[in-house]
Design a protein around this motif. Structure first.
Motif, PDB file in Angstrom:
ATOM      1  N   MET A  22      87.764  26.783 105.943  1.00  0.00           N
ATOM      2  CA  MET A  22      86.752  27.590 105.468  1.00  0.00           C
ATOM      3  C   MET A  22      86.033  28.740 105.473  1.00  0.00           C
ATOM      4  SD  MET A  22      86.960  24.519 104.103  1.00  0.00           S
ATOM      5  CE  MET A  22      86.445  24.954 102.213  1.00  0.00           C
ATOM      6  N   THR A  26      89.996  31.583 103.970  1.00  0.00           N
ATOM      7  CA  THR A  26      89.391  31.486 102.461  1.00  0.00           C
ATOM      8  C   THR A  26      90.960  31.925 101.331  1.00  0.00           C
ATOM      9  OG1 THR A  26      88.951  33.228 101.522  1.00  0.00           O
ATOM     10  CG2 THR A  26      87.178  30.623 101.974  1.00  0.00           C
ATOM     11  N   ARG A  41      93.335  21.641 103.178  1.00  0.00           N
ATOM     12  CA  ARG A  41      91.825  20.666 103.689  1.00  0.00           C
ATOM     13  C   ARG A  41      91.375  19.758 102.783  1.00  0.00           C
ATOM     14  NH1 ARG A  41      92.571  26.552 102.163  1.00  0.00           N
ATOM     15  NH2 ARG A  41      91.638  27.918 103.083  1.00  0.00           N
ATOM     16  N   TYR A  69      84.000  21.082 102.274  1.00  0.00           N
ATOM     17  CA  TYR A  69      83.751  22.239 101.846  1.00  0.00           C
ATOM     18  C   TYR A  69      82.488  23.145 101.842  1.00  0.00           C
ATOM     19  CZ  TYR A  69      88.801  21.570  99.320  1.00  0.00           C
ATOM     20  OH  TYR A  69      89.419  21.182  99.793  1.00  0.00           O
ATOM     21  N   TRP A  76      84.070  25.983  95.173  1.00  0.00           N
ATOM     22  CA  TRP A  76      85.719  26.419  95.808  1.00  0.00           C
ATOM     23  C   TRP A  76      86.583  26.937  94.810  1.00  0.00           C
ATOM     24  CZ3 TRP A  76      87.560  27.444 100.660  1.00  0.00           C
ATOM     25  CH2 TRP A  76      88.297  27.596 101.222  1.00  0.00           C
ATOM     26  N   LYS A  77      86.890  26.236  93.755  1.00  0.00           N
ATOM     27  CA  LYS A  77      87.989  26.697  92.901  1.00  0.00           C
ATOM     28  C   LYS A  77      87.741  27.763  92.503  1.00  0.00           C
ATOM     29  CE  LYS A  77      89.957  21.696  92.168  1.00  0.00           C
ATOM     30  NZ  LYS A  77      90.537  21.161  91.385  1.00  0.00           N
ATOM     31  N   TYR A  80      87.707  30.980  95.331  1.00  0.00           N
ATOM     32  CA  TYR A  80      89.002  30.683  96.048  1.00  0.00           C
ATOM     33  C   TYR A  80      89.876  30.966  95.866  1.00  0.00           C
ATOM     34  CZ  TYR A  80      85.324  31.043  99.640  1.00  0.00           C
ATOM     35  OH  TYR A  80      84.039  32.152 100.127  1.00  0.00           O
ATOM     36  N   GLN A  81      89.772  29.429  94.696  1.00  0.00           N
ATOM     37  CA  GLN A  81      91.856  28.746  94.487  1.00  0.00           C
ATOM     38  C   GLN A  81      92.161  29.939  93.649  1.00  0.00           C
ATOM     39  OE1 GLN A  81      91.952  25.063  93.561  1.00  0.00           O
ATOM     40  NE2 GLN A  81      93.638  24.911  91.870  1.00  0.00           N
TER      41      GLN A  81
END
Length: 105
Positions: A22, A26, A41, A69, A76-77, A80-81
């Motif tokens: 995390m 990342t 994750r 998370y 998050w998306k 980092y995604q």
């Protein structure tokens, strides 16, 4: 080693794994983790949820993900995604079927 010490060491190892995924890495995508290792994750957050539920603690998937998370999945998306290639998406279908659908977790 006594049972309490073993539990504390396992918890410490889990916290370190969580920090690694995390905070430290990342850049590593969930799809890459799933395709390579058979878990990601989201799996870890699901296992956390399952453990809570077994203890009588009501927790749904999204609550567990936010705890693991440290933020919402949308956050998050967006932070980092990245997009996965068609090849990674195809490999994910197999990894997900073998490691999530084909097992109890």
């Amino acid at each position: 080693m006594d049972k309490q010490t073993e539990i504390e060491l396992q918890a410490a190892a889990f916290r370190r794994l969580q920090q690694h995924l995390m905070q430290d890495r990342t850049d590593v995508q969930n799809i890459d983790l799933m395709n390579l290792a058979g878990f990601c994750r989201n799996c870890l957050s699901r296992w956390y949820q399952e453990a809570a539920n077994e203890k009588g603690i009501e927790m749904d998937k999204m609550q567990a993900r936010e705890i693991f998370y440290g933020m919402t999945m949308d956050e998050w998306k967006s932070n980092y995604q990245t997009d996965a290639s068609p090849e990674k998406q195809e490999a994910f279908k197999t990894a997900f079927a073998e490691n999530v659908l084909g097992k109890d977790g």
